[in-house]
Design an enzyme around this catalytic site. Structure first.
Site, PDB file in Angstrom:
ATOM      1  N   ASP A   1      25.246  27.354  31.987  1.00 23.03           N
ATOM      2  CA  ASP A   1      25.039  28.439  32.959  1.00 23.03           C
ATOM      3  C   ASP A   1      24.597  27.860  34.306  1.00 23.03           C
ATOM      4  OD1 ASP A   1      25.558  30.155  30.846  1.00 23.03           O
ATOM      5  OD2 ASP A   1      23.449  30.311  30.282  1.00 23.03           O
TER       6      ASP A   1
ATOM      7  N   ASP B   1      24.788  21.044  31.470  1.00 24.38           N
ATOM      8  CA  ASP B   1      24.243  22.373  31.259  1.00 24.38           C
ATOM      9  C   ASP B   1      25.425  23.342  31.437  1.00 24.38           C
ATOM     10  OD1 ASP B   1      22.310  24.507  31.155  1.00 24.38           O
ATOM     11  OD2 ASP B   1      22.582  24.695  33.314  1.00 24.38           O
TER      12      ASP B   1
HETATM   13  C1  G6P Z   1      20.606  29.518  29.861  1.00 24.54           C
HETATM   14  C2  G6P Z   1      20.385  30.492  31.020  1.00 24.54           C
HETATM   15  C3  G6P Z   1      19.164  31.328  30.779  1.00 24.54           C
HETATM   16  C4  G6P Z   1      19.221  31.980  29.409  1.00 24.54           C
HETATM   17  C5  G6P Z   1      19.315  30.896  28.334  1.00 24.54           C
HETATM   18  C6  G6P Z   1      19.393  31.484  26.917  1.00 24.54           C
HETATM   19  O1  G6P Z   1      19.728  28.463  29.982  1.00 24.54           O
HETATM   20  O2  G6P Z   1      20.265  29.792  32.244  1.00 24.54           O
HETATM   21  O3  G6P Z   1      19.059  32.296  31.791  1.00 24.54           O
HETATM   22  O4  G6P Z   1      18.085  32.777  29.173  1.00 24.54           O
HETATM   23  O5  G6P Z   1      20.479  30.125  28.575  1.00 24.54           O
HETATM   24  O6  G6P Z   1      20.621  32.138  26.765  1.00 24.54           O
HETATM   25  P1  G6P Z   1      21.011  33.036  25.508  1.00 24.54           P
HETATM   26  O7  G6P Z   1      22.499  33.241  25.677  1.00 24.54           O
HETATM   27  O8  G6P Z   1      20.692  32.239  24.274  1.00 24.54           O
HETATM   28  O9  G6P Z   1      20.222  34.282  25.594  1.00 24.54           O
HETATM   29 MG    MG Z   2      21.662  26.312  34.020  1.00 22.33          MG
END
Ligand code: G6P
Ligand code: MG
Length: 219
Positions: A10, A8
């Site tokens: 983030d 993953d």
């Molecule tokens: C990750 C983060 C989320 C976020 C998602 C979508 O999973 O942990 O907090 O909403 O990505 O990210 P984006 O950059 O596509 O908005």
């Molecule tokens: Mg994450």
């Protein structure tokens, strides 16, 4: 035998949660919505549209879908602009060392992120070179806890799920890894990722050595 790793992004490779928070907060303030760090914690690993849904539910707000998409796009513009401040200094401690180690040992490596901005984040970190495959929010339509993003990564790496270890910091991400038949490493507190096969408080502790010792028979 374990031949690959899927990460993953983030909360595992880098901590973009704060930038997501600031962007959602800017939108929420503009809309007069309540939004704080506690609500932000619920957005970990959750897709952009599901995230705005959670914020709107928290505020008992209902809007037509078209408007919801426009607002999510607005948040994304703020978020993407803020990504320019990410530098190669912004890996979570231990993450770059682990990625380097995996390269040295010849493991296959994929990204399995819900974010549609992952290539930008990887480029800012200068981390693209550590990945054989990029799976992100643009690769599959069903987001975590569905296993699709990890299955996509494994397929592109030409590996079976049981040959891959997934690193995740989100509850829904660990659910996704388990649903797909992957070995799951959880990063974070027990209440969040205690259901992973093995859990570490942070990436600094989740070294290849530690993971190999845990899954002894699989290496
Ligand atoms: C990750 C983060 C989320 C976020 C998602 C979508 O999973 O942990 O907090 O909403 O990505 O990210 P984006 O950059 O596509 O908005
Ligand atoms: Mg994450």
């Amino acid at each position: 035998m374990i031949k690959g790793f899927i990460f993953d992004l983030d909360g595992v490779i880098t901590d973009t949660a704060e930038l997501h928070f600031l962007a959602w907060k800017a939108l929420a303030d503009e809309m007069g919505w309540n939004f704080d760090r506690e609500v932000n914690e619920k957005l970990r690993g959750v897709s952009r549209l599901d995230s705005i849904g959670i914020i709107m539910d928290h505020n008992a707000v209902n809007l037509p879908e078209k408007e919801v998409v426009e607002l999510a796009t607005k948040k994304n513009e703020i978020y993407v602009a803020s990504l320019n401040q990410i530098t190669p200094e912004d890996y979570l401690p231990g993450a770059r060392e682990l990625l380097t180690h995996l390269r040295q040992e010849g493991f296959k490596v994929a990204l399995g992120s819900a974010s549609k901005n992952s290539t930008k984040v990887l480029a800012q970190l200068d981390a693209t070179k550590y990945f054989d495959v990029i799976g992100d929010g643009n690769s599959v339509s069903k987001s975590k806890p569905a296993p699709d993003i990890f299955l996509f990564g494994a397929e592109k790496l030409e590996l079976k799920p049981e040959e891959c270890v997934v690193y995740e910091d989100a509850e829904s991400g660990v659910d996704a890894a388990k649903a797909g038949g992957f070995h799951a490493v959880g990063i974070g507190p027990k209440e969040r990722v205690g259901h992973a096969d093995v859990r570490f408080d942070d990436m600094k502790q989740a070294t290849l050595f530690e993971v190999k010792s845990h899954f002894k028979d699989l290496f």
